[in-house]
Scaffold this motif. Structure first.
Motif, short mmCIF file in Angstrom:
data_model
loop_
_atom_site.label_atom_id
_atom_site.label_comp_id
_atom_site.label_asym_id
_atom_site.label_seq_id
_atom_site.Cartn_x
_atom_site.Cartn_y
_atom_site.Cartn_z
N LEU A 175 4.52 8.15 5.24
CA LEU A 175 5.56 7.24 4.43
C LEU A 175 5.86 6.17 5.02
N TRP A 176 6.20 6.10 6.35
CA TRP A 176 6.46 5.02 7.11
C TRP A 176 5.43 3.95 7.21
N LYS A 177 4.30 4.08 6.68
CA LYS A 177 3.20 3.07 6.61
C LYS A 177 3.23 2.41 5.29
N ALA A 178 3.92 2.92 4.30
CA ALA A 178 3.81 2.38 3.00
C ALA A 178 4.75 0.87 2.98
N LYS A 179 3.83 -0.09 2.31
CA LYS A 179 4.02 -1.19 2.12
C LYS A 179 4.35 -1.81 0.66
N ARG A 180 3.45 -1.03 -0.27
CA ARG A 180 3.41 -1.53 -1.48
C ARG A 180 3.98 -0.54 -2.61
N TYR A 181 3.55 0.83 -2.18
CA TYR A 181 3.83 1.97 -3.33
C TYR A 181 3.60 3.36 -2.70
#
Length: 286
Positions: A161-167
């Protein structure tokens, strides 16, 4: 012509990894046809219906007792769902191996053809039945496999989840994990779009007491929404047998699969989209 087509289809399924969804595929046919062509069968699952599957003398470990199977007893549930065929093919996913789960509920199954992956799953059987030390995780060209509770499933999810940038697309039966929810809230405050498909468990959980803010939530009423998967930015996929719950991440016997393989990721994005758009189910959006 049909006599020759069926063996070809079965051969294709065995030789190539295959992602299947109950919304578009016949999961019952997938499982039963593979079982018919196998001489050695090992099954580990929460629930199994041997008569329905046409099983003769498989090695089985179950949570729900059934004749001829080793019954798992521990603090957490035996909640994983997989079949190993002839030490080289694995059928693995969210579906239990009974009629309702395969024919009626929203589920997924992945077929892997790999002796290495098969060995990882057979080691889980040996751990449950004989107490042998299990293999905690396996890294392959397909992706990474993790055995819960030996590995912390919640950490795997949070790291993704911490990699999420867009959705973020989260599709899970019984979504009740508060740490995952809190992380999603934070990501949402940073502009990440959060889409959640869940079921009636969510409505009755503590999470429903918190403001949903900018979340997009679909609660599926029927059929039973039994998926357990997460997609981050269309790049990362986590799926398997574990519900997004405290027990699913820490106590139950579960197998989690993490991959950045584009074909796997895209197939689960398409499944999320099918359900979200209501092509197959009726739901309530918040």
């Amino acid at each position: 012509m049909k006599r020759f087509l069926l063996p070809f289809l079965l051969l294709s399924e065995v030789l190539l990894s295959q992602v299947c969804f109950s919304t578009v595929d016949d999961l019952s046919f997938l499982v039963i046809s593979h079982l018919k062509s196998a001489s050695d069968v090992t099954i580990v699952a929460y629930s199994i219906d041997p008569e329905y599957l046409g099983l003769k003398s498989p090695e089985m470990v179950v949570e729900v007792p059934v004749e001829g199977a080793f019954v798992h007893i521990s603090e957490g549930l035996l909640h994983s769902k997989f079949i190993v065929l002839d030490h080289e093919t694995v059928i693995f996913g969210s579906a239990n191996f009974n009629r309702s789960s395969l024919e009626e509920h929203l589920n997924n199954l992945i077929v892997f053809h790999s002796e290495e992956i098969a060995s990882f799953f057979e080691n889980i059987y040996d751990w449950l039945v004989f107490g042998k030390k299990p293999q905690a995780q396996l890294k392959t060209k397909e992706g990474k496999f993790f055995l819960i509770p030996v590995v912390d499933g919640e950490k795997i999810v949070l790291d993704a989840l911490w990699k999420a940038k867009r959705y973020v697309l989260l599709c899970s039966y019984a979504f009740t994990d508060e740490d995952v929810f809190a992380t999603l809230k934070f990501l949402s405050s940073r502009g990440v779009e959060i889409y959640i498909i869940t079921d009636e468990w969510f409505e009755s959980s503590r999470l429903r007491d918190f403001p949903l803010g900018t979340f997009h939530v679909l609660e599926v009423k029927e059929p039973l929404m039994h998926h357990k998967f997460l997609v981050v930015d269309g790049k990362y996929l986590i799926t398997g047998s574990a519900n997004f719950t405290e027990s699913g991440f820490h106590r139950n016997v579960e197998v989690m699969f993490e991959t950045s393989n584009r074909e796997y990721v895209e197939s689960f994005v398409e499944e999320f989209d099918r359900i979200w758009r209501g092509y197959f189910v009726q739901g309530v959006r918040f």
